[in-house]
Motif scaffolding. Structure first.
Motif: not given
Length: 336
Positions: A203-209, A223-226, A244-258
């Protein structure tokens, strides 16, 4: 000094939202469409959902999220050609072993949808308007793949009436670009069968200011959200299914969350569950498939971060409506 106070205030809210430029959801498993456009049109009916989330209740200015989503399939072979899999009254319970044994991949078809998501944190309100499209095809007789895109725009607004400064007409506010529009784009893939799924999306793969006209300083940069998500059905008995299910999120510069979730479904009548968000909260969830038109889900999160001293938890309510439900199903057959 007045401008300095203003920037400190803005940066405070930016700091809060840095790991959450897009809203987070406890019941994403109830509406994966929010995170992945490839889910568009996955079911045999028009899926409408409305949600409301009050995060960190008791903390002044805490995020409040509301949304409305709709998506539907296109393709006569999929909508009308499933008579062998669907029967009047809903047919076989999709949470059962028998349904899994008799499962056949969905016929190739398109999906279209739209969503409006509003997230308010302090004086800043962000609203996303997106249209979505997906194409579904069968890779094998039991495995489906879909790819999707979401495109639209994002509006960010600073409500200056919620900011109090020594001088009400401070030029940092009066001359600022307090309401802005920016393009929005997201992509996704979804691999699914009768008893498991895998999804990846961005999501949000077009960075904006986002900035104030009265200064050259960028206040916020998007920033992009993966996202990566996966789930499986485990059969406890013919009537009880563990999911059961899992969601892993990568949002730089924040560490990987789940997030880790667990749903226990009793046929296609109701479900209960729990969730854990790393470093943030534990949640309890429940949902009811009331009939072939209406379902509802509710969750309550207990905050485990440092905010638990000022927050009494997070509430989230989701209401689902099934339109054009020709086979009178009560719960998802291709989704979870």
């Amino acid at each position: 000094m007045k401008r300095l106070l203003f920037y400190i205030l803005i940066l405070f809210f930016v700091h809060i939202a840095a790991a959450q430029q897009r809203p987070q959801y406890t019941q994403y498993v109830f509406n994966n469409f929010l995170l992945n456009p490839a889910v568009t049109g996955i079911e045999n009916y028009t899926d409408v959902k409305a949600g409301y989330r009050s995060q960190w209740t008791g903390l002044n200015g805490a995020p409040v999220t509301s949304y409305l989503t709709i998506n539907a399939p296109l393709g006569r072979e999929f909508i009308e050609g499933s008579a062998n899999s669907f029967s009047a009254g809903g047919g076989e319970n999709p949470n059962s072993r028998l349904y899994t044994q008799d499962y056949m991949a969905a016929a190739p078809h398109h999906g279209i949808g739209a969503m409006v998501v509003t997230d308010k944190a302090g004086p800043i309100t962000t609203t996303n308007f997106d249209a979505t499209y997906a194409y579904h095809l069968g890779l094998t007789d039991r495995l489906n793949l879909s790819v999707g895109v979401a495109a639209g725009f994002m509006r960010t607004n600073l409500n200056t009436s919620e900011i109090t400064l020594e001088t009400a007409l401070d030029p940092a506010i009066a001359n600022g670009n307090n309401g802005q529009f920016h393009p929005d784009l997201g992509l996704g893939m979804w691999l699914y069968s009768s008893n498991y799924y895998f999804g990846i999306s961005a999501q949000q793969i077009l960075p904006q200011s986002l900035y104030l006209k009265s200064t050259s300083i960028d206040v916020i940069k998007t920033v992009p959200h993966y996202f990566f998500t996966a789930g499986v059905k485990l059969f406890v008995s013919d009537d009880i299914t563990l999911m059961p299910s899992v969601l892993v999120k990568q949002i730089k510069p924040v560490p990987l969350t789940y997030d880790v979730n667990m749903k226990l479904a009793f046929r296609d009548n109701f479900w209960i569950g729990g969730s854990y968000r790393h470093g943030d909260s534990f949640g309890a969830m429940t949902g009811f498939y009331l009939n072939s038109f209406l379902n509802v889900g509710y969750s309550y999160d207990i905050t485990t971060s440092a905010l638990n001293t000022v927050s009494s938890g997070t509430h989230e309510l989701v209401i689902g409506i099934l339109l054009n439900n020709r086979y009178k199903v009560t719960c998802p057959r291709y989704g979870f």
